[in-house]
Design an enzyme around this catalytic site. Structure first.
Site, short mmCIF file in Angstrom:
data_model
loop_
_atom_site.label_atom_id
_atom_site.label_comp_id
_atom_site.label_asym_id
_atom_site.label_seq_id
_atom_site.Cartn_x
_atom_site.Cartn_y
_atom_site.Cartn_z
N HIS A 31 0.83 -1.21 0.00
CA HIS A 31 0.00 0.00 0.00
C HIS A 31 0.87 1.26 0.00
O HIS A 31 0.71 2.14 -0.87
CB HIS A 31 -0.90 -0.01 1.24
CG HIS A 31 -1.83 1.15 1.31
ND1 HIS A 31 -3.11 1.12 0.81
CD2 HIS A 31 -1.67 2.41 1.82
CE1 HIS A 31 -3.69 2.28 1.00
NE2 HIS A 31 -2.84 3.09 1.62
N GLU A 32 1.78 1.33 0.96
CA GLU A 32 2.64 2.51 1.06
C GLU A 32 3.60 2.58 -0.13
O GLU A 32 3.97 3.67 -0.57
CB GLU A 32 3.41 2.52 2.38
CG GLU A 32 2.53 2.57 3.62
CD GLU A 32 1.64 3.80 3.67
OE1 GLU A 32 2.02 4.83 3.09
OE2 GLU A 32 0.55 3.73 4.28
N HIS A 35 1.92 4.42 -2.91
CA HIS A 35 2.04 5.87 -2.74
C HIS A 35 3.44 6.34 -3.12
O HIS A 35 3.60 7.38 -3.78
CB HIS A 35 1.78 6.25 -1.28
CG HIS A 35 0.37 6.06 -0.83
ND1 HIS A 35 -0.72 6.46 -1.57
CD2 HIS A 35 -0.15 5.52 0.32
CE1 HIS A 35 -1.84 6.19 -0.93
NE2 HIS A 35 -1.51 5.60 0.22
#
Length: 350
Positions: A31-32, A35
């Protein structure tokens, strides 16, 4: 000898928990990482990319970014310049166009969804056959046979829920509270409605329908692996929304929710019994995380997307003061919910 047995028993208890915790950390890293990659593509400065939370184990700096490993492997973050504070840098998050910021914010959840799809592809490829919604055979003395279900029937809906995959069949049956199911099947080119009273089994106070028929499997091809995986992905996503609907209408209580502790327990139990079952739970969890993050709930990515879309439409930002207050309130409520479900998970363990 006794020491070896004790160590072996301890390891058999511990290693599934380690695998479960590492998988949750993988979900967060993916997820990170989404980003992070999106930010770099948009030329946004990333101040720190951290795996884990809490005190640092070690860190190093490469380029403009500090990379950290922290002791608590149940979190992580991608800290971007100008994300939560004012910045005059041309490489800050706040200086970029709305569409670029939307791309960066959505990338985390999208990466979780891609991971879920890839896990489903792995599951499908590992099976001998690709499942269908066609009834292959019925067990001897099957209750469903006495209500008209036949081999060769193609299941089209269960209690009004459209059926596209074998996963939908099990999901549709599991939603019946008393085993009474309205099933629409396609037979000889026509739709036939059957009202079936399945046998019901009970385990740990929960009732389950006894699925007394088998679904047809077909040989794998590249086309049906991809199409079936895509349809199963949609089925898993549908489970998330069905669960939310059931919670809202009162079918389930807040005490039925599971947090990280409960989810780790479920994954670790699956690790002990079935690799395929483990992968299915992992796929469902990462899809759940991806979709939940897209909900317009304060403190989640979905809320920031909601504000960015509003900014793009109305050409006006929500005042920073109000954005901060709303995010703070949302974060407090989420933390309270997390404390509640974690406490509930721990009490269930005992």
């Amino acid at each position: 000898m006794n020491l070896a047995v004790t160590l072996s028993s301890a390891w058999n208890t511990v290693y599934p928990i380690i695998i479960a915790v590492l998988f949750f950390e993988l979900i967060i890293i993916i997820h990170e990482g989404g980003h992070f990659v999106a930010a770099r593509l948009m030329k946004i400065k990333v101040n720190e990319f951290s795996i884990g939370m809490g005190p640092k184990v070690f860190s190093f700096t490469r380029g403009e970014t500090k990379y950290s490993l922290r002791w608590v492997l149940f979190g992580g973050y991608c800290s971007m310049e100008g994300e939560d504070q004012e910045s005059d840098s041309e490489n800050s998050f706040s200086s970029k166009k709305v569409i670029q910021r939307i791309f960066v914010v959505a990338a985390g959840a999208v990466m979780n969804l891609i991971l879920g799809f890839l896990i489903i592809v792995i599951i499908t490829c590992s099976q001998n056959l690709v499942g269908t919604t066609t009834v292959a055979k019925l067990e001897d003395g099957a209750a469903s046979a006495s209500y008209g279900l036949q081999a060769g029937d193609v299941i089209k809906s269960i209690d009004g829920m459209k059926i596209y995959t074998s996963t939908d069949v099990s999901t549709g049956l599991s939603r019946s509270a008393d085993g009474n199911v309205e099933m629409v099947v396609e037979r000889d080119g026509e739709n036939v409605t059957l009202n079936i009273q399945f046998d019901v089994e009970e385990e740990d106070g929960t009732q389950y329908i006894s699925m007394d028929f088998w679904l047809l499997g077909v040989d794998k091809t590249f086309a049906n692996v991809i199409s079936n995986s895509a349809a199963t992905f949609v089925s898993y996503a549908k489970m998330v929304f069905l669960s939310l609907h059931d919670l809202i209408v009162g079918r389930y209580n807040l005490s039925d929710l599971s947090g990280p502790v409960g989810a780790v327990s479920v994954v670790s139990d699956a690790v002990k019994t079935s690799s395929t079952g483990t992968l299915k739970i992992m796929a469902l969890l990462t899809i759940n995380v991806g979709l939940f993050n897209l909900f317009p709930v304060p403190a989640l990515d979905g809320w920031r997307l909601f504000l960015l879309i509003g900014e793009g439409i109305f050409r006006k930002k929500l005042p920073p003061k109000w954005e901060y207050v709303i995010n703070a309130v949302g974060l407090v409520l989420l933390l309270l919910l997390m404390v509640f479900v974690t406490f509930s998970d721990i009490t269930k363990l005992f």
